[in-house]
Design a protein around this motif. Structure first.
Motif: not given
Length: 735
Positions: A511-520, A389-398
């Motif tokens: 901080v973000g989504s880190i890992g390989s294409r198969q698993h992050q 619901q947040s108006s702030e964007s959450v960038d999971i890429r990092g």
């Protein structure tokens, strides 16, 4: 759908607006919206309300009363009399919205023409009619046509929507130009008339011009002739006026739909047009280009409202933009008769809002699915809802952010796992992890990963938290309390007591989504992560050890004891950390039973108690490696940070000044002749620690002190030796 940044999502309203304007353009350019546009004009008229017409415009009506009294057709001598009365009382010009196409009584026709000719200010109009493809013109009878002060026509235009709201300003037949009746009448009256080509759109004022019934006019003139006071002031009515004689009786006809009424005498259209000409306030429909430009602007604004804000706020802002557009257009027409387009802009805005909402929902749903997949395993459900619901964007890429990180593990887990069956280990571990994770989530923390018995968590992401350090420490203390309760159950099952070590550090991490294409995994990387893990390895069982950066953020809210010179990998010269004792003002955890028993050695000496910069005289009652019990008047409440200063001297040696930072843990009134307080050491400086150790060694050895009276307790020597090795004055060792 590819992930869009928050900025890109907000700008989705731009293509939505352009698309809406393009969709409206064909309807606008082909005239499909013309009827809707005049409907918006009627709405503006209704919002504005009726306005008075120019007082110079006077209508003398053949109303129902006159119709019943005079019959139909009205004798032309009656009309001649009416013209004579109007001219006699100061009328500048007069015109008839009554057709005289047929000869009647020759005498009456001649009288009527003579009265009109004498005034030289009366207009008798012609009327256009169509038979098939042929346009025919009906003129007044010849004597009246000759007496007319000007040629004129009475044509009105209702071709667009059946409402009479316009009139051709001139018509030409057989090479002769016939101006509109109102225009001809104004010119005959000597008024300057604006030049208008083609059709004039009437800026309708209202349906109640000044005027009187034809019967009232006749009665007033008769009263004056007989020397009586008339009910109608003819001088006030006619002086300087421009008069329209017209039919208003419903049985006569000549009626139609006009603004403000679906059935009104059409003489009102001529009256309103005359008012417009006299005051130069004709209106005109907006051009197609202007309408398209305004449609684009409004569509862009509303489209951006739909995509740049949350649904409720965006809807409210979009409605506000439309309301402002309508209010502005209504005000412009009310004040200046400026006709601004509304049909095309309103339709474009509605389409833009719909398109923007659809795009927003599509992107939002995709983002929501992505965020749920990224966070549902790590954060509490209510935090996930706030993220969505947040108006702030959450960038999971990092992204980089200051966080507080927590590492914990169970003391002796390896040994425990080697003594139990796998199913027993799984049962115990799952119960432990469920309780720990629930506590972390209850403090709005994010569980990064679980590594066997170890837990990594952080605070301050995905939603920013100003108090992330304090939240983390509160979670750690709750975890230790829960571990204590669980440990009792472990002991009941014949297992070793459960003890957990916790390390905490604060700093900027990636901080973000880190890992390989198969698993992050959504995780944190950075120096503070490594520091928190190393502090966890140095924390005492049941303890919470925090970094300097964490301490600086919570030092006013947490009671700590400094631990200096820790040997941490990557930190040469030793690392100073802080052991958390509890929250300021809250009950502090008691010493372990063996430490408490070993620490309480009676020792009486003068002590200075410094509280917020004020020195209080006190006496020590007993001392230990963990703290001191003191007696004085006006002891501060639990949780108060204090400093203790004393002068210690062994026999034959010079006194040594020592000082210790401490916190009041409990207060006992009436203890040993005064108020007493337990003070737990939080910081003991290196040189002073050596002096205190010498003091306690002397107590164990039975040495005498010049400034102190010592009363060793039975069995104290062995207990104190243990306390010296395990208490707050001892360095924290690896397990």
């Amino acid at each position: 759908m590819a992930k869009l940044s928050r900025r890109a999502r907000r700008l989705l309203g731009v293509p939505a607006g352009f698309g809406a304007a393009l969709a409206v353009a064909p309807l606008l350019l082909t005239g499909a919206l013309d009827q809707v546009e005049v409907a918006t004009l009627d709405a503006r008229l209704a919002l504005r309300g009726e306005r008075p017409l120019d007082p110079r415009v006077v209508v003398i009506a053949l109303d129902d009363e006159a119709f019943r009294a005079l019959g139909w057709p009205v004798l032309r001598s009656v009309w001649a009399h009416a013209v004579d009365v109007a001219a006699k009382h100061g009328a500048k010009a007069a015109a008839f919205d009554v057709m005289f196409f047929e000869d009647r009584d020759e005498g009456e026709d001649a009288l009527f023409a003579a009265k009109a000719k004498a005034c030289d200010c009366v207009v008798f109009p012609s009327q256009w009619r169509q038979e098939g493809a042929k346009v025919l013109v009906d003129h007044p009878i010849e004597v009246l046509r000759t007496a007319s002060a000007s040629r004129a026509h009475v044509q009105l235009d209702n071709s667009l929507d059946g409402v009479f709201r316009a009139a051709p300003m001139s018509l030409t037949v057989e090479g002769e130009r016939y101006p509109a009746l109102a225009a001809a009448l104004a010119q005959v009256a000597g008024e300057r008339v604006p030049v208008v080509d083609g059709t004039a759109w009437i800026a309708w004022r209202g349906n109640a011009p000044r005027g009187a019934s034809l019967m009232d006019l006749i009665a007033a003139d008769a009263a004056l002739a007989s020397g009586q006071a008339p009910d109608l002031d003819l001088d006030a009515l006619f002086k300087g006026s421009i008069v329209l004689f017209g039919q208003t009786a419903k049985s006569v006809g000549d009626r139609g739909a006009v603004p403000y009424s679906s059935d009104a005498p059409l003489v009102l259209a001529h009256a309103n047009l005359l008012d417009n000409l006299l005051n130069d306030r004709l209106t005109s429909p907006p051009g197609r280009g202007v309408a398209l430009a305004l449609a684009l602007v409004l569509a862009l604004l509303v489209g951006l409202c739909a995509t740049a804000f949350r649904a409720a706020l965006g809807t409210g802002l979009a409605a506000g933009v439309l309301a402002c557009a309508w209010a502005g257009a209504t005000l412009a027409f009310a004040e200046t008769e400026l006709w601004l387009p509304l049909a095309a802009p309103t339709l474009a805005a509605a389409l833009a809002y719909g398109a923007g909402s659809v795009l927003n929902v599509a992107v939002r749903d995709a983002d929501e699915r992505r965020l749920r997949q990224a966070f549902e395993r790590y954060v509490a459900p209510h935090i996930l809802d706030k993220v969505l619901q947040s108006s702030e964007s959450v960038d999971i890429r990092g992204h980089k952010r200051q966080l507080t990180l927590l590492f914990s593990d169970i003391k002796g887990y390896t040994t425990l796992s080697n003594t139990l069956q796998p199913d027993q280990i799984v049962e115990l571990l799952c119960g432990y992890l469920d309780a720990m994770v629930e506590i972390i989530l209850s403090h709005d923390g994010t569980v990064d990963k679980i590594m066997g018995d170890g837990i990594m968590a952080f605070f301050g992401d995905p939603l920013p938290q100003k108090d992330h350090a304090l939240r983390c420490i509160k979670a750690a203390l709750d975890m230790q309390r829960a571990v204590g309760r669980m440990g009792e159950k472990w002991v009941e099952r014949g297992l070793s007591p459960l003890q957990v070590r916790i390390g905490i550090a604060t700093g900027e991490v990636f901080v973000g989504s880190i890992g390989s294409r198969q698993h992050q995994e959504y995780t944190a990387i950075g120096r503070p992560v490594n520091l928190a893990a190393r502090l966890e390895g140095k924390a005492p069982p049941g303890g919470v050890l925090i970094s300097k950066e964490t301490f600086e953020l919570v030092k006013d809210e947490v009671v700590t004891r400094e631990v200096r010179g820790l040997d941490l990998k990557g930190y040469s010269g030793g690392y100073d950390a802080w052991l958390v004792l509890g929250l300021a003002g809250a009950d502090l955890p008691p010493l372990q039973p063996e430490q408490r028993g070993a620490a309480r050695l009676p020792f009486f000496s003068d002590v200075v108690l410094e509280v917020h910069g004020v020195d209080l005289a006190a006496r020590s009652h007993d001392v230990s490696p963990g703290g001191m019990f003191i007696v004085c008047d006006g002891v501060p409440p639990p949780g108060t940070p204090v400093r203790l200063r004393a002068r210690l001297a062994r026999s034959g040696e010079a006194p040594v000044s020592v000082q210790m930072d401490a916190v009041i843990t409990h207060v006992r009134h009436g203890k040993v002749g005064g108020s007493g307080a337990g003070a737990m050491f939080t910081t003991v400086y290196a040189d002073d620690a050596a002096s205190i150790r010498a003091l306690l060694d002397g107590v164990i050895g039975g040495d005498a002190f010049e400034d102190a009276r010592v009363q060793p307790a039975d069995g104290a020597r062995g207990k104190l030796s243990y306390a010296l090795d395990t208490g707050p004055l001892a360095p924290v060792e690896d397990e």
